[in-house]
Design an enzyme around this catalytic site. Structure first.
Site, PDB file in Angstrom:
ATOM      1  N   ALA A  19       0.849  -1.185   0.000  1.00 20.17           N
ATOM      2  CA  ALA A  19       0.000   0.000   0.000  1.00 20.17           C
ATOM      3  C   ALA A  19       0.887   1.240   0.000  1.00 20.17           C
ATOM      4  O   ALA A  19       1.871   1.298   0.750  1.00 20.17           O
ATOM      5  CB  ALA A  19      -0.899  -0.017   1.225  1.00 20.17           C
ATOM      6  N   CYS A 101      -1.370  -8.513   6.165  1.00 19.27           N
ATOM      7  CA  CYS A 101      -0.990  -7.161   6.543  1.00 19.27           C
ATOM      8  C   CYS A 101      -1.097  -6.977   8.055  1.00 19.27           C
ATOM      9  O   CYS A 101      -2.161  -7.218   8.637  1.00 19.27           O
ATOM     10  CB  CYS A 101      -1.891  -6.160   5.830  1.00 19.27           C
ATOM     11  SG  CYS A 101      -1.381  -4.486   6.130  1.00 19.27           S
ATOM     12  N   LYS A 140      -2.719 -14.202   0.331  1.00 22.86           N
ATOM     13  CA  LYS A 140      -1.429 -13.779   0.882  1.00 22.86           C
ATOM     14  C   LYS A 140      -1.557 -13.795   2.404  1.00 22.86           C
ATOM     15  O   LYS A 140      -2.488 -13.205   2.956  1.00 22.86           O
ATOM     16  CB  LYS A 140      -1.074 -12.383   0.383  1.00 22.86           C
ATOM     17  CG  LYS A 140       0.226 -11.875   0.983  1.00 22.86           C
ATOM     18  CD  LYS A 140       0.908 -10.906   0.059  1.00 22.86           C
ATOM     19  CE  LYS A 140       2.195 -10.398   0.636  1.00 22.86           C
ATOM     20  NZ  LYS A 140       2.032  -9.605   1.869  1.00 22.86           N
ATOM     21  N   ASP A 203      12.263 -10.591   3.022  1.00 28.29           N
ATOM     22  CA  ASP A 203      13.705 -10.281   3.072  1.00 28.29           C
ATOM     23  C   ASP A 203      14.513 -10.780   1.875  1.00 28.29           C
ATOM     24  O   ASP A 203      15.719 -11.004   2.020  1.00 28.29           O
ATOM     25  CB  ASP A 203      14.336 -10.861   4.347  1.00 28.29           C
ATOM     26  CG  ASP A 203      13.901 -10.093   5.590  1.00 28.29           C
ATOM     27  OD1 ASP A 203      13.102  -9.154   5.459  1.00 28.29           O
ATOM     28  OD2 ASP A 203      14.371 -10.457   6.691  1.00 28.29           O
TER      29      ASP A 203
HETATM   30  C1  LIG Z   1       4.985  -0.070   2.730  1.00 28.68           C
HETATM   31  C2  LIG Z   1       4.423  -1.461   2.745  1.00 28.68           C
HETATM   32  C3  LIG Z   1       3.084  -1.673   2.422  1.00 28.68           C
HETATM   33  C4  LIG Z   1       2.546  -2.958   2.420  1.00 28.68           C
HETATM   34  N1  LIG Z   1       1.242  -3.133   2.046  1.00 28.68           N
HETATM   35  C5  LIG Z   1       0.739  -4.398   1.926  1.00 28.68           C
HETATM   36  C6  LIG Z   1      -0.564  -4.614   1.398  1.00 28.68           C
HETATM   37  O1  LIG Z   1      -1.279  -3.685   1.014  1.00 28.68           O
HETATM   38  N2  LIG Z   1      -0.992  -5.897   1.315  1.00 28.68           N
HETATM   39  C7  LIG Z   1      -0.222  -6.965   1.727  1.00 28.68           C
HETATM   40  O2  LIG Z   1      -0.660  -8.112   1.625  1.00 28.68           O
HETATM   41  N3  LIG Z   1       1.016  -6.783   2.218  1.00 28.68           N
HETATM   42  C8  LIG Z   1       1.517  -5.534   2.301  1.00 28.68           C
HETATM   43  N4  LIG Z   1       2.808  -5.349   2.727  1.00 28.68           N
HETATM   44  C9  LIG Z   1       3.663  -6.525   3.005  1.00 28.68           C
HETATM   45  C10 LIG Z   1       4.470  -6.929   1.746  1.00 28.68           C
HETATM   46  O3  LIG Z   1       3.630  -7.362   0.711  1.00 28.68           O
HETATM   47  C11 LIG Z   1       5.470  -8.043   2.059  1.00 28.68           C
HETATM   48  O4  LIG Z   1       4.764  -9.157   2.521  1.00 28.68           O
HETATM   49  C12 LIG Z   1       6.494  -7.626   3.119  1.00 28.68           C
HETATM   50  O5  LIG Z   1       7.028  -6.343   2.854  1.00 28.68           O
HETATM   51  C13 LIG Z   1       7.649  -8.644   3.225  1.00 28.68           C
HETATM   52  O6  LIG Z   1       8.332  -8.728   2.002  1.00 28.68           O
HETATM   53  P1  LIG Z   1       9.759  -7.983   1.785  1.00 28.68           P
HETATM   54  O7  LIG Z   1      10.671  -8.443   2.880  1.00 28.68           O
HETATM   55  O8  LIG Z   1      10.199  -8.448   0.418  1.00 28.68           O
HETATM   56  O9  LIG Z   1       9.495  -6.520   1.858  1.00 28.68           O
HETATM   57  C14 LIG Z   1       3.358  -4.072   2.774  1.00 28.68           C
HETATM   58  C15 LIG Z   1       4.707  -3.857   3.108  1.00 28.68           C
HETATM   59  C16 LIG Z   1       5.236  -2.573   3.084  1.00 28.68           C
HETATM   60  C17 LIG Z   1       6.700  -2.379   3.419  1.00 28.68           C
END
Ligand SMILES: Cc1cc2nc3c(=O)[nH]c(=O)nc-3n(C[C@H](O)[C@H](O)[C@H](O)COP(=O)(O)O)c2cc1C
Length: 329
Positions: A19, A101, A140, A203
């Site tokens: 988001a 989330c 998810k 990560d």
């Molecule tokens: C700024 C931000 C917004 C996010 N918004 C959502 C979202 O709208 N829906 C969702 O399922 N996960 C959301 N997430 C989680 C990410 O989809 C992801 O699961 C999480 O960042 C871990 O992955 P990464 O380590 O590659 O960042 C959000 C994460 C971040 C950092």
């Protein structure tokens, strides 16, 4: 590579929904740079809120490459089913359900990862959505509500039984937020226990890590979130490495400048002259994190008000850097 319902996804690297980040301009950019699938920012299932400018921009899919995946969030099965139907009518070709989330705003309303506490409600939501639409539905989620209440394996089974087409699993519990080690072993156990594709998330920030995690978990794909902020070429780098075993050369300053410039002009086109330059600031700041000695420029950039000023100042900043690099070569 793998399928989600009728859609063949030709890359093992996909963009996580975020988001405030994965808006249409960013999704289109990531697709162009090698992401096999991109997922929209979550849309609330409360249709009464859809009249806001924020929701209507989130639901604008003009010009997006197929398959268009839209994430919905909410805790009421009927509302989620209706939201799924309306999004399909609006062009969604895959519906993704958010049970990952951890945001307080989302969890307080019993949505996002808070749902994981109530497995019957999870089952009711998944069944309601799957039977309401004739497009694939994906889920998810996280590995559980807390470390004492890890239930990823049960949730995965519930999802497969409900007819969910693919799972994206962030390898942390809700309570862990974004800290602590990612449970790649739990993700591997989920992959082993279901026959639908599972995307490994958490990560993953380099091609080598993506390969290592895919080898370990046997997941169908890696899902990249934060590492794509200001680095959308990460999809191309990972995809290339997975296909060839060869590392890509570093993205040149010229290319960073060109990608950033086109990203900012798309933001301006999408959000308009007032919001566009403001939203551009955070993206530019992410890109500039990997550009040495850019702190002062970042501050200056954040004070600029128009897209033209932003583009001109980026142009001259990069020009100087490129000249310096050429002199040093
Ligand atoms: C700024 C931000 C917004 C996010 N918004 C959502 C979202 O709208 N829906 C969702 O399922 N996960 C959301 N997430 C989680 C990410 O989809 C992801 O699961 C999480 O960042 C871990 O992955 P990464 O380590 O590659 O960042 C959000 C994460 C971040 C950092």
């Amino acid at each position: 590579m793998f399928r989600i319902g009728p859609y063949f996804i030709d890359s093992k690297v996909i963009l996580a929904p975020m988001a405030g980040v994965t808006d249409r301009p960013f999704r289109q950019l990531c697709r162009r740079l090698g992401a096999g699938l991109v997922v929209s920012e979550m849309v609330t299932s409360n249709t009464a809120l859809w009249g806001s400018r924020k929701s209507s921009l989130r639901m604008d899919h003009t010009g997006e490459v197929e398959p268009i995946a839209v994430q919905i969030a909410g805790g009421d099965p009927m509302m989620m089913a209706e939201a799924a139907q309306l999004n399909v009518a609006n062009g969604a070709q895959i519906i993704d359900i958010n049970m990952g989330c951890p945001a307080k705003k989302v969890c307080k309303k019993v949505a996002g990862s808070a749902l994981l506490k109530d497995e019957q409600l999870v089952a009711d939501i998944l069944h309601a959505v799957v039977s309401a639409v004739d497009v694939p539905v994906t889920l998810k989620f996280r590995t559980g509500w807390s470390t004492e209440e890890r239930n990823a394996l049960r949730i995965a089974r519930i999802a497969e039984d409900a007819g969910i087409s693919a799972l994206a699993l962030h390898g942390r519990t809700r309570a862990c937020g974004f800290s602590g080690e990612v449970e790649y072993d739990t993700i591997a156990a989920v992959v082993e226990s279901v026959s639908i594709p599972v995307f490994c998330n958490g990560d993953i920030d380099s091609a080598q890590k993506a390969k290592q995690v895919l080898d370990h978990t046997k997941a169908a794909a890696v899902m990249i979130g934060r590492a794509a902020q200001g680095r959308p070429w990460i999809f191309r780098e990972i995809d290339h490495y997975l296909r060839t075993g060869q590392e890509s050369p570093d993205t040149s300053l010229c290319e960073v400048r060109d990608i950033l410039n086109s990203h900012l002009s798309e933001l301006n086109r999408f959000y308009g002259e007032f919001m566009g330059p403001r939203i551009a600031r955070k993206h530019a700041s992410w890109y500039l994190q990997s550009v040495p000695n850019s702190e002062l420029f970042r501050k200056k950039f954040n004070a600029l008000e128009t897209a033209q000023e932003q583009s001109d100042s980026l142009q001259s900043f990069f020009e100087q850097l490129i000249k310096k690099e050429e002199r040093a070569a």
